[in-house]
Design a protein around this motif. Structure first.
Motif, PDB file in Angstrom:
ATOM      1  N   VAL A  93       0.822  -1.212   0.000  1.00 27.22           N
ATOM      2  CA  VAL A  93       0.000   0.000   0.000  1.00 27.22           C
ATOM      3  C   VAL A  93       0.858   1.266   0.000  1.00 27.22           C
ATOM      4  CG1 VAL A  93      -1.728   1.307   1.311  1.00 27.22           C
ATOM      5  CG2 VAL A  93      -1.853  -1.186   1.239  1.00 27.22           C
ATOM      6  N   ASN A  94       1.906   1.232   0.798  1.00 23.57           N
ATOM      7  CA  ASN A  94       2.776   2.397   0.965  1.00 23.57           C
ATOM      8  C   ASN A  94       4.179   2.130   0.442  1.00 23.57           C
ATOM      9  OD1 ASN A  94       0.881   4.065   2.281  1.00 23.57           O
ATOM     10  ND2 ASN A  94       1.239   2.982   4.195  1.00 23.57           N
ATOM     11  N   THR A 112       2.002   7.049   0.160  1.00 21.23           N
ATOM     12  CA  THR A 112       1.219   6.036  -0.556  1.00 21.23           C
ATOM     13  C   THR A 112       1.942   5.669  -1.851  1.00 21.23           C
ATOM     14  OG1 THR A 112      -0.076   7.650  -1.803  1.00 21.23           O
ATOM     15  CG2 THR A 112      -0.957   6.939   0.348  1.00 21.23           C
TER      16      THR A 112
END
Length: 142
Positions: A93-94, A112
């Motif tokens: 996700v990041n 992100t």
């Protein structure tokens, strides 16, 4: 010191400005950069923070904003430290981005994946790390 904050900077207090409620603390890092912290007046007193005090400045990686182009804008955030991206590590996700400041200090930021892609973040790219003075936690040896 063991703490969950990835960014831990040893430094020396260069200046303390005491207000009615808060204190502004300027911390000189070993590499020459300065971090500004905004803490309560009570915390400054309890920690006995004064010019010359050795401190640890902590900043969590998600509190770091990465700027690659200011586009003529100026920001209100007190801490704006230029550096060079040394690593870009995408996750599910990041993305973790490591940036080296001119004095050699490393700062880790978490953004992100979409932001990392939009900014085109890559190793060797110049970038400025930005964070508010209120995002800095100060610690002193007891």
């Amino acid at each position: 010191m063991k703490a969950s904050a990835r960014n831990q900077f040893k430094g020396t207090v260069k200046e303390v400005i005491i207000g009615a409620v808060n204190a502004e603390v300027h911390v000189g890092l070993n590499g020459g950069a300065t971090i500004v912290a905004s803490i309560t007046k009570e915390s400054a007193e309890n920690l006995a923070i004064k010019t010359g005090t050795e401190v640890i400045a902590l900043v969590k990686a998600p509190q770091i904003i990465i700027v690659t182009d200011f586009g003529g804008y100026r920001l209100s955030a007190r801490n704006q430290l230029p550096g060079t991206i040394t690593q870009v590590k995408p996750g599910a996700v990041n993305t973790e981005v490591d940036i080296e400041l001119a004095g050699g200090e490393q700062i880790a930021a978490t953004v992100t994946n979409e932001s990392a892609e939009t900014l085109g973040l890559r190793k060797g790219q110049p970038a400025t790390v930005v964070f508010k003075a209120g995002a800095v936690i100060l610690g002193v040896a007891s």
